[in-house]
Design an enzyme around this catalytic site. Structure first.
Site, PDB file in Angstrom:
ATOM      1  N   TYR A  11      44.385  30.138  40.333  1.00 34.25           N
ATOM      2  CA  TYR A  11      44.069  31.065  41.414  1.00 34.25           C
ATOM      3  C   TYR A  11      44.428  30.348  42.719  1.00 34.25           C
ATOM      4  CZ  TYR A  11      41.164  34.678  43.651  1.00 34.25           C
ATOM      5  OH  TYR A  11      40.708  35.708  44.412  1.00 34.25           O
ATOM      6  N   GLU A  60      45.145  45.406  44.565  1.00 36.49           N
ATOM      7  CA  GLU A  60      45.164  43.996  44.957  1.00 36.49           C
ATOM      8  C   GLU A  60      46.412  43.667  45.766  1.00 36.49           C
ATOM      9  OE1 GLU A  60      42.621  41.951  44.047  1.00 36.49           O
ATOM     10  OE2 GLU A  60      43.585  40.505  45.352  1.00 36.49           O
ATOM     11  N   ASP A 105      39.880  44.995  46.162  1.00 34.45           N
ATOM     12  CA  ASP A 105      39.151  43.732  46.251  1.00 34.45           C
ATOM     13  C   ASP A 105      39.352  43.054  47.603  1.00 34.45           C
ATOM     14  OD1 ASP A 105      37.486  41.821  44.960  1.00 34.45           O
ATOM     15  OD2 ASP A 105      39.233  40.499  44.924  1.00 34.45           O
TER      16      ASP A 105
END
Ligand code: NAD
Length: 556
Positions: free
Chosen positions: A106, A248, A271
């Site tokens: 990530y 996203e 998000d």
């Protein structure tokens, strides 16, 4: 039915692949962990070296190789290869080593991976729905091998982290996010589907790159773009009933209007807007436990006025309203600064999402003057411009506040408004700091400060788990508010004492379970759940969490 959720003794199902086909199926492969009896029963004798390993031994081997890599990008490639070969082992490792693995799968490393995607590409993962698939998106979705998909993360790659338009290379983001759904909240990987809407790219260097993986054309815009998105949404809901669709890293001009268009008719959320809002609100609530103030008394100045800033501002205002204030007064506690300066009512052509925070005030061109004039208690950086919280900014915040709140939330690390070390040094250790990308602990003035990530990765996995567990038909702002409060409640006094406004990542699965429970509670209260209400919601969501342990097959 065969389940991969937990270990234990499992009968070999009739449909189970055998021999080399089994070893090539990453969702079923156990590699050298197949026992001798399983090897006989599954046609694996001779296809694996003789000595069987436990999963723990396999973890040791993977970590040894992983830690030998000197670049983070190589580590990313190493983990991606493991993901492609043995999914259970991949999830075992990222679940058990979140501090080490999350910065690789990530932010920040995923940003680098997206920039290089065509050059590090080994094996396709996720679903690529391109502009050439118009009128046949449903058949594309039916090519996906799993039927029980409950969570789609979709991007069109136009605003990847703070890195801009990376086109189809943005696939790294849905893959990374969904890996976190599984690692951080135990969402079964078979329920997760990463999608790129490949509508082209306006990134000239990608268009010139023969190894770029996406459509080599400029971005689709206007009605054809909207029609493709709409076709995708309808097809996804048809092929995967009850699926939640998470938007996203869409650019501003699409993110807000798509959310507005779909949020009240399907189960969806953005998000970047809503998840970020919840994590930042949780951070503010933690900071208030240190300063002793009330949310309604804060003045929050944002550097940036996009998805993250307006999402956080809106949820913060909603939380202040929940304390009994009028919404207009609550919004007046939040100020936005964009590339044109302070967002004020007199400015012409302000985008719709900025209007609720365009207050009556004289224009202010620069951030430091805005701080001196508005005297914020908190500054939140979400403009994706690195280094903008200068020494002068942090010192001024420290002059104005005994404990200034300084959130440098932009990603990846290169876009961070300041480093943790700078925040503590320039504030004499008084800053209540959080950042979007991770920073190591800082020793300053004889004390060790442990900054934690103000990153939506604390929020979305639990929200997803809760929404899936109760078959939610909508994802609402009230759920994100509840998620923020649940996250803040997981911060201990010991965390606060060392400067941490968020719980340790090592506890993220437990945190996610509490968030899921809070979200599920709201779903029942608002009538959005589609299962009977269980007595013990925490136990109910916890039971549904996938555990990356191999099944053991009954062989006699
Ligand atoms: P966005 O494109 O919607 O918004 C960026 C905003 O910054 C725009 O309003 C733009 O006008 C403003 N801006 C640009 N240059 C500026 C400057 N020099 N001075 C002041 N304002 C300027 O992007 P976003 O979705 O809001 O994301 C912004 C950043 O926040 C990205 O780096 C993203 O990675 C990060 N982010 C972090 C998290 C987290 O969990 N920590 C979550 C979401 C986004």
């Amino acid at each position: 039915m065969f389940t991969k959720k937990v270990g234990g003794i499992t009968a070999i199902p009739s449909w189970f692949p055998k021999g080399a086909a089994l070893l090539r199926d990453p969702s079923l492969n156990k590699g050298t962990a197949f026992t001798a009896a399983e090897r006989d029963a599954l046609g694996l004798r001779g296809l694996l070296p003789h000595h069987p390993n436990t999963q723990a031994e396999q973890v040791e081997r993977v970590l040894e190789n992983f830690r030998r890599k000197t670049s983070n990008l190589d580590k990313y490639v190493n983990l991606a290869a493991l993901h492609d070969r043995n999914e259970t082992l991949f999830f075992r490792i990222i679940t058990d080593h979140p501090d080490e693995m999350m910065p690789i799968i990530y932010t920040p490393t995923v940003g680098l991976a997206c920039q290089q995607y065509g050059h590090i590409f080994q094996r396709a993962r996720g679903l690529f729905v391109s502009a050439t698939d118009r009128h046949q998106v449903e058949s594309v979705l039916r090519n996906w091998p799993e039927r029980n998909v409950k969570m789609i993360v979709v991007t069109d790659g136009e605003r990847i982290l703070g890195l801009g338009d990376l086109g189809a290379n943005g696939m790294g983001i849905p893959i990374g996010k969904l890996a976190l759904y599984t690692a951080a909240a135990g969402v079964d990987p078979t329920q997760c589907l990463p999608v790129v809407l490949d509508v082209g790219t306006n990134n000239a260097s990608l268009l010139d790159d023969p190894l770029y993986i996406g459509l080599h054309q400029k971005r689709l815009t206007g009605a054809p773009y909207d029609e493709l998105v709409d076709e995708f949404i309808h097809a996804a809901r048809h092929v995967f009933p009850g699926v939640i669709i998470q938007f996203e890293d869409f650019a501003n001009h699409n993110a807000f209007r798509l959310l507005k268009k779909y949020r009240n008719s399907i189960c969806t959320f953005n998000d970047d807007i809503q998840g970020t809002a919840a994590v930042a609100l949780a951070g503010l609530l933690s900071a208030l436990r240190v300063t002793g103030g009330k949310l309604a008394d804060q003045r929050v100045l944002f550097l940036g006025a996009g998805e993250a800033a307006t999402g956080i501002a809106e949820l913060t205002a909603a939380a202040i309203k929940a304390e009994g204030q009028d919404l207009a007064d609550a919004r007046a506690r939040c100020w936005l600064m964009d590339s044109q300066g302070l967002v004020v009512r007199s400015r012409a052509n302000l985008a719709e999402h900025k209007l609720p925070f365009a207050h009556d005030h004289a224009p202010i061109a620069d951030f430091i003057t805005a701080i001196r004039t508005l005297k914020p208690t908190a500054i939140i950086g979400v403009a994706a411009v690195g280094g903008t919280f200068t020494q002068e900014v942090v010192e001024e915040m420290t002059r104005l506040n005994a404990r200034p709140v300084v959130f440098a939330l932009s990603n990846p690390t290169s876009k961070s408004e300041c480093t943790a070390e700078q925040a503590y040094q320039w504030s004499g250790g008084r800053a209540l700091f959080a950042s979007g990308s991770p920073f190591d602990p800082v020793n300053y003035g004889g004390q060790t400060y442990v900054p934690r990530q103000g990153n939506n990765s604390y929020i979305f996995p639990g929200v997803g788990l809760g929404a899936i567990a109760v078959g939610a038909q909508r994802v609402t702002d009230e759920m994100f508010m509840a998620a923020a409060r649940a996250l803040a409640a997981q911060v201990s006094q010991a965390d606060l004492d060392q400067g941490s406004l968020f719980p340790p990542l090592a506890k993220v699965r437990g945190v996610s379970a509490h968030i899921a429970r809070a979200v599920a509670e709201v779903a029942f209260a608002q009538g959005h759940a589609s299962v009977p209400q269980p007595e013990d919601l925490l136990a109910y969501v916890t039971e549904q969490m996938y555990d990356p342990t191999y099944p053991v097959f009954a062989t006699d």
